[in-house]
Motif scaffolding. Structure first.
Motif, PDB file in Angstrom:
ATOM      1  N   LYS A   1       5.048  -2.711   1.467  1.00  0.00           N
ATOM      2  CA  LYS A   1       4.891  -1.309   1.110  1.00  0.00           C
ATOM      3  C   LYS A   1       3.747  -1.116   0.116  1.00  0.00           C
ATOM      4  O   LYS A   1       2.956  -0.195   0.231  1.00  0.00           O
ATOM      5  CB  LYS A   1       6.201  -0.832   0.460  1.00  0.00           C
ATOM      6  CG  LYS A   1       6.661   0.510   0.946  1.00  0.00           C
ATOM      7  CD  LYS A   1       7.933   0.914   0.244  1.00  0.00           C
ATOM      8  CE  LYS A   1       9.169   0.297   0.838  1.00  0.00           C
ATOM      9  NZ  LYS A   1      10.392   0.675   0.146  1.00  0.00           N
ATOM     10  N   HIS A   2       3.684  -1.980  -0.877  1.00  0.00           N
ATOM     11  CA  HIS A   2       2.788  -1.711  -1.996  1.00  0.00           C
ATOM     12  C   HIS A   2       1.512  -2.545  -1.990  1.00  0.00           C
ATOM     13  O   HIS A   2       0.420  -2.009  -2.098  1.00  0.00           O
ATOM     14  CB  HIS A   2       3.544  -1.881  -3.306  1.00  0.00           C
ATOM     15  CG  HIS A   2       4.635  -0.868  -3.438  1.00  0.00           C
ATOM     16  ND1 HIS A   2       4.383   0.476  -3.612  1.00  0.00           N
ATOM     17  CD2 HIS A   2       5.979  -0.988  -3.366  1.00  0.00           C
ATOM     18  CE1 HIS A   2       5.520   1.135  -3.667  1.00  0.00           C
ATOM     19  NE2 HIS A   2       6.504   0.278  -3.509  1.00  0.00           N
TER      20      HIS A   2
ATOM     21  N   GLU B   1       5.684   5.794  -4.037  1.00  0.00           N
ATOM     22  CA  GLU B   1       6.584   5.550  -2.906  1.00  0.00           C
ATOM     23  C   GLU B   1       7.318   6.807  -2.469  1.00  0.00           C
ATOM     24  O   GLU B   1       7.577   7.022  -1.294  1.00  0.00           O
ATOM     25  CB  GLU B   1       7.596   4.462  -3.276  1.00  0.00           C
ATOM     26  CG  GLU B   1       8.397   3.980  -2.086  1.00  0.00           C
ATOM     27  CD  GLU B   1       9.268   2.782  -2.418  1.00  0.00           C
ATOM     28  OE1 GLU B   1      10.184   2.520  -1.635  1.00  0.00           O
ATOM     29  OE2 GLU B   1       9.040   2.107  -3.432  1.00  0.00           O
TER      30      GLU B   1
ATOM     31  N   SER C   1      -0.056   6.843  -1.651  1.00  0.00           N
ATOM     32  CA  SER C   1      -0.253   5.403  -1.865  1.00  0.00           C
ATOM     33  C   SER C   1      -1.583   5.060  -2.509  1.00  0.00           C
ATOM     34  O   SER C   1      -1.778   3.959  -2.979  1.00  0.00           O
ATOM     35  CB  SER C   1      -0.081   4.638  -0.549  1.00  0.00           C
ATOM     36  OG  SER C   1      -1.111   4.962   0.348  1.00  0.00           O
TER      37      SER C   1
END
Lengths: 100, 392
Positions: A33-34, B37, B62
């Motif tokens: 995700k990151h 997120e 993001s």
């Protein structure tokens, strides 16, 4: 009981990728995700790196994707992740991406 | 009796005419924390410090960044998904939101505060918008090369003279955009400036635009006082024979440092911060640091530089003292420190610690932690004093 051992013997000879344990799965998903997301987006529809959505990966084989993740892509900003991800973890991540 | 009745009525009318906030809110104390997120932001008070409100529904944040209106009332958020959102910091609400592209990377606000520029990856180019209404004023596709491909656009900054400057990642070009008439911008293109410019900086006096290069060593430098002289490639020889490490996060050049005659920038793929003499544009020192630097951010007075790092060293932050270019302090705030923002005069610095779900505030003299605020996967932190800085 004997059948059980036979079964275990059969299973262990199959080329099935080892699943990461639940805690490691969480770490991998967070990384996806990151750390991956910083270039590929969140969801990974693309950024500096290309889209990793299921439809974008549909035409690409597991072997090709695993190679890109493990060894990076020369001439692009994609680095090799081999120091941080095992082959099994890479395979598991590819499955996650394909079945989002 | 009659008098006091009418006075009470007047007080009642006045108090009910005030907006919904119990207390007035001054813009100079405000900041925004991006929660990447959840696609949300927090509006914060940077003096208290405290969280004032949460705003949801901002899409893919993001790689989000923010510029502020000149009156500091509005924040413009550039989302990864092409979202451009205008937030009213005084009323804690979305004033206006549009999706202006498929994939976006950042933006800038013009010198006079009337035009918002956004740099896009998909479709590659720059778009200009009215800062009040978000009406699109112009589209500048980043067409390059003989087969007219579109390039991703990076390193977009505002420059004096109602101009914007940006770089083409695949196109290897720098574009100088004159937006005096924002409906008909005039573009001057500088070609073959170096391989894969990944981000850029503008010196605080608006004099030089420097684009960092990913595909080769050094920086591409454009003198905005004399653009006709063209782009110069500087520092092309440093570290040429060093083993190049893979880059796990692109360095950023925003928030870079000029202290006296020195410019400090992150080295690409090396555990170093580079010190450049801006009189000769020569490398004078390579400072060894704990990892690959991402942000090399100057305290407003230029005495200290704070550095954060790419994966796998992103739990560390280092402070460089400009007096002797040595690492003065190494901090371990927590897992994944993504961004650092100084208070307007630099007595404190806020760190976004993504994997600990918190923002931490440090005293920049004692290095003591003075506050922490919960935040969901925080990434960028932006304070309203940016409104009055060129090139931020």
């Amino acid at each position: 009981m004997r059948y059980c051992w036979v079964l275990i013997g059969l299973l262990s000879t199959c080329a099935v990728a080892e699943q990461p344990n639940p805690q490691r799965q969480q770490e991998l998903l967070n990384m996806l995700k990151h750390d991956c997301g910083s270039c590929h987006g969140l969801p990974p529809k693309g950024g500096l790196g290309p889209s990793l959505m299921p439809e974008a990966l549909a035409g690409k084989s597991d072997a090709l994707l695993a190679d890109a993740i493990q060894n990076g892509r020369a001439g692009t900003a994609m680095p090799p992740w081999t120091s941080f991800l095992t082959v099994d973890e890479t395979a598991w991540l590819i499955q996650q991406l394909r079945t989002r | 009796m009659k008098l006091s009745y009418s006075r009470s009525l007047l007080i009642f009318l006045l108090s009910s005419a005030l907006p919904g906030h119990a207390e007035l809110r001054a813009t100079g104390d405000l900041g925004v924390v991006i929660e990447r997120e959840t696609g949300s932001i927090q509006i914060v008070n940077t003096t208290k410090p405290a969280s004032l409100s949460h705003i949801q529904g901002l899409g893919d944040l993001s790689h989000a960044s923010i510029v502020f209106s000149r009156d500091q009332r509005y924040a413009y958020i550039f989302g990864r998904d092409g979202g451009l959102t205008k937030i009213d910091l005084l009323q804690d609400k979305i004033e206006k939101r549009i999706i202006q592209a498929g994939n976006s990377i950042g933006g800038a606000i013009s010198q006079d505060g009337k035009v918002i520029a956004v740099s896009n990856y998909t479709p590659g180019g720059v778009k200009l918008f009215d800062a009040v209404t978000l009406e699109q004023l112009a589209e500048i596709p980043a067409i390059y090369g003989e087969d007219n491909k579109l390039s991703k656009v990076v390193g977009l900054v505002d420059a004096p003279g109602q101009r914007f400057v940006c770089s083409l990642f695949e196109g290897n070009e720098i574009w100088l955009i004159d937006a005096k008439n924002p409906r008909q911008p005039v573009v001057k293109k500088f070609k073959d400036i170096g391989k894969q410019p990944y981000d850029a900086l503008l010196t605080p006096d608006g004099h030089y635009y420097g684009a960092g290069l990913f595909g080769e060593k050094g920086l591409a430098l454009l003198d905005l006082w004399q653009p006709e002289k063209g782009v110069e490639h500087i520092l092309e020889d440093y570290g040429k024979d060093d083993e190049q490490m893979p880059v796990y996060k692109m360095p950023h050049l925003e928030g870079w440092t000029v202290a006296g005659d020195w410019l400090l920038v992150p080295a690409v793929g090396l555990h170093e911060v580079l010190v450049i003499d801006t009189r000769e544009w020569e490398l004078v020192k390579r400072i060894p640091v704990a990892g690959q630097p991402v942000f090399v951010t100057s305290r407003p007075d230029g005495r200290q530089v704070w550095v954060n790092f790419a994966f796998p060293d992103n739990q560390t932050v280092q402070v460089i003292d400009l007096k002797d270019f040595n690492v003065l302090k190494t901090l371990q705030p927590g897992k994944a420190v993504l961004h650092m923002e100084f208070s307007p005069r630099g007595e404190s610095v806020w760190l976004a610690v993504r994997d600990e779900d918190r923002v931490m505030v440090y005293d920049t003299e004692t290095f003591a932690e003075t506050a922490r605020l919960p935040a969901q996967k925080p990434s960028g932190i932006f304070f309203t004093d940016r409104a009055n800085r060129i090139g931020w």
